[in-house]
Design a protein around this motif. Structure first.
Motif, PDB file in Angstrom:
ATOM      1  N   THR A  77       0.876  -1.191  -0.034  1.00  0.00           N
ATOM      2  CA  THR A  77       0.186   0.030  -0.108  1.00  0.00           C
ATOM      3  C   THR A  77       0.902   1.321   0.029  1.00  0.00           C
ATOM      4  O   THR A  77       0.428   2.431  -0.063  1.00  0.00           O
ATOM      5  CB  THR A  77      -0.829  -0.019   1.316  1.00  0.00           C
ATOM      6  N   ARG A  78       2.367   1.120   0.008  1.00  0.00           N
ATOM      7  CA  ARG A  78       3.061   2.271   0.189  1.00  0.00           C
ATOM      8  C   ARG A  78       4.070   2.515  -1.105  1.00  0.00           C
ATOM      9  O   ARG A  78       5.002   2.550  -1.050  1.00  0.00           O
ATOM     10  CB  ARG A  78       3.957   2.189   1.342  1.00  0.00           C
ATOM     11  N   THR A  79       3.455   2.458  -2.364  1.00  0.00           N
ATOM     12  CA  THR A  79       4.300   2.251  -3.434  1.00  0.00           C
ATOM     13  C   THR A  79       4.279   3.653  -4.308  1.00  0.00           C
ATOM     14  O   THR A  79       5.175   3.613  -5.116  1.00  0.00           O
ATOM     15  CB  THR A  79       3.794   1.171  -4.190  1.00  0.00           C
ATOM     16  N   GLY A  80       3.181   4.170  -4.242  1.00  0.00           N
ATOM     17  CA  GLY A  80       3.073   5.337  -5.346  1.00  0.00           C
ATOM     18  C   GLY A  80       2.846   4.904  -6.754  1.00  0.00           C
ATOM     19  O   GLY A  80       3.019   5.758  -7.651  1.00  0.00           O
ATOM     20  N   VAL A  81       2.413   3.573  -6.891  1.00  0.00           N
ATOM     21  CA  VAL A  81       2.521   3.179  -8.443  1.00  0.00           C
ATOM     22  C   VAL A  81       1.086   2.528  -8.190  1.00  0.00           C
ATOM     23  O   VAL A  81       0.364   2.218  -7.268  1.00  0.00           O
ATOM     24  CB  VAL A  81       3.340   2.287  -8.770  1.00  0.00           C
ATOM     25  N   GLU A  82       0.655   1.865  -9.477  1.00  0.00           N
ATOM     26  CA  GLU A  82      -0.653   1.277  -9.677  1.00  0.00           C
ATOM     27  C   GLU A  82      -0.692  -0.485  -9.830  1.00  0.00           C
ATOM     28  O   GLU A  82      -1.685  -0.911  -9.485  1.00  0.00           O
ATOM     29  CB  GLU A  82      -1.453   1.759 -10.932  1.00  0.00           C
ATOM     30  N   MET A  83       0.535  -0.801 -10.055  1.00  0.00           N
ATOM     31  CA  MET A  83       0.799  -2.228  -9.935  1.00  0.00           C
ATOM     32  C   MET A  83       1.921  -2.871  -9.560  1.00  0.00           C
ATOM     33  O   MET A  83       3.117  -2.072  -9.672  1.00  0.00           O
ATOM     34  CB  MET A  83       0.304  -2.927 -11.307  1.00  0.00           C
ATOM     35  N   LEU A  84       2.135  -3.960  -8.936  1.00  0.00           N
ATOM     36  CA  LEU A  84       3.320  -4.470  -8.433  1.00  0.00           C
ATOM     37  C   LEU A  84       3.369  -6.005  -8.835  1.00  0.00           C
ATOM     38  O   LEU A  84       2.280  -6.716  -9.439  1.00  0.00           O
ATOM     39  CB  LEU A  84       3.264  -4.541  -6.972  1.00  0.00           C
ATOM     40  N   HIS A  85       4.468  -6.574  -9.094  1.00  0.00           N
ATOM     41  CA  HIS A  85       4.653  -7.837  -9.310  1.00  0.00           C
ATOM     42  C   HIS A  85       6.151  -8.317  -8.800  1.00  0.00           C
ATOM     43  O   HIS A  85       7.408  -7.498  -8.888  1.00  0.00           O
ATOM     44  CB  HIS A  85       5.059  -8.076 -11.072  1.00  0.00           C
ATOM     45  N   PRO A  86       6.493  -9.616  -8.351  1.00  0.00           N
ATOM     46  CA  PRO A  86       5.377 -10.588  -8.249  1.00  0.00           C
ATOM     47  C   PRO A  86       4.776 -10.503  -6.674  1.00  0.00           C
ATOM     48  O   PRO A  86       5.505 -10.109  -5.785  1.00  0.00           O
ATOM     49  CB  PRO A  86       6.071 -11.936  -8.458  1.00  0.00           C
TER      50      PRO A  86
END
Length: 312
Positions: free
Chosen positions: A239-248
């Motif tokens: 929840t603390r990324t500043g982006v819209e998608m993560l992987h993996p």
């Protein structure tokens, strides 16, 4: 605005907490039609209330002539776009999402934005993905970049966890794969999908390729959308990324198992135990207890071997 017609399919071979999370994110959007592309080679999978397109290694190999086995179905994943289009021929775009992609908004917001972008009257895009870049050395991707240079005299790469293709791009890629397959020197010319897809379209000269970040700023970061050890689905880091998608991103059990097998391979068992402690779940949790015991046994076995070696 009239929206382009888009089919989004979640590619998976399992039904677990992470798959459910992805389905919850992608179901019910007004901007696209959603399907689960279920690899049922190991057995039938049930996704209640969701449209499913089933496939197995056998069905894909029987239908797509340039795919001959399970390894090729993975390496040439662009063949699945053709497999889908054969069943759903009337869409403008097809978007494939791997089941270990995590949407930070816990909704279809990013894909909705992509559909709106594609629907702009001035927008003509045929391929969009992450990590779009030129490859200038055969050191990256090793054999596959070597094959790519031999086949195209050029090498371009993308990352495949989320890929979108126009209908006409799928047709072009299918023709290209058929030509590769007909080559007498086939093994030297077949190219891994992460290289073949963007390179073939670049060489064709009439297709527009974009990095997703060019379409939707801050859709992803190279630091958190990459190949490597997974984050866990309930991690606060998501929840603390500043982006819209993560992987993996994996479910708890699958993610811990992945970290354990990595530690087993590298010998970094103590680091794995530290990782377990940082998850924040009690040792009484069955998954934590199971892998903690495995790690302690591995340390004991290693210690015994070291002692024996010193004694001898």
């Amino acid at each position: 605005m009239a929206y382009v017609k888009v089919a989004v399919f979640l590619r998976t071979n399992k039904f677990n907490e992470k798959t459910i999370s992805s389905i919850d994110c992608l179901s019910g959007s007004q901007f696209f039609d959603f399907f689960v592309l279920a690899n049922e080679t190991a057995g039938e999978l049930h996704f209640p209330g969701v449209k499913k397109i089933s496939h197995t290694v056998e069905t894909v190999c029987n239908e797509i002539e340039y795919v001959n086995n399970e390894e090729e179905m993975i390496l040439y994943s662009d063949a699945l776009f053709k497999f889908i289009k054969n069943r759903l021929p009337d869409y403008d775009y097809y978007i494939m999402v791997e089941d270990d992609v995590h949407f930070v908004s816990k909704s279809s917001l990013l894909i909705d934005k992509i559909v709106i972008y594609l629907s702009d009257n001035n927008c003509k895009v045929d391929l969009f993905a992450s990590w779009y870049r030129d490859i200038n050395s055969t050191k990256e991707y090793a054999r596959w970049s070597d094959n790519c240079f031999k086949t195209f005299n050029l090498c371009v790469a993308i990352f495949f966890p989320l890929v979108g293709l126009s209908s006409r791009a799928i047709d072009q890629l299918d023709k290209n794969r058929e030509l590769e397959n007909a080559n007498p020197d086939r093994e030297r010319h077949l190219v891994f999908c992460e290289l073949s897809v963007p390179t073939a379209l670049r060489v064709a000269g009439e297709f527009v390729i974009k990095d997703i970040n060019e379409m939707i700023p801050n859709a992803y970061s190279h630091d958190t959308f990459k190949f490597g050890l997974p984050e866990l689905l309930d991690s606060q880091k998501l929840t603390r990324t500043g982006v819209e998608m993560l992987h993996p991103v994996y479910d708890i059990k699958g993610g811990i198992a992945k970290h354990y097998h990595h530690a087993e391979h590298t010998g970094e068992i103590e680091a794995f135990l530290k990782f377990l402690a940082e998850i924040g779940k009690p040792l009484s949790d069955p998954v934590i207890a199971d892998f903690a015991l495995r790690a302690l046994i591995a340390i004991a076995v290693r210690s015994k071997k070291n002692s024996s070696a010193i004694a001898s």
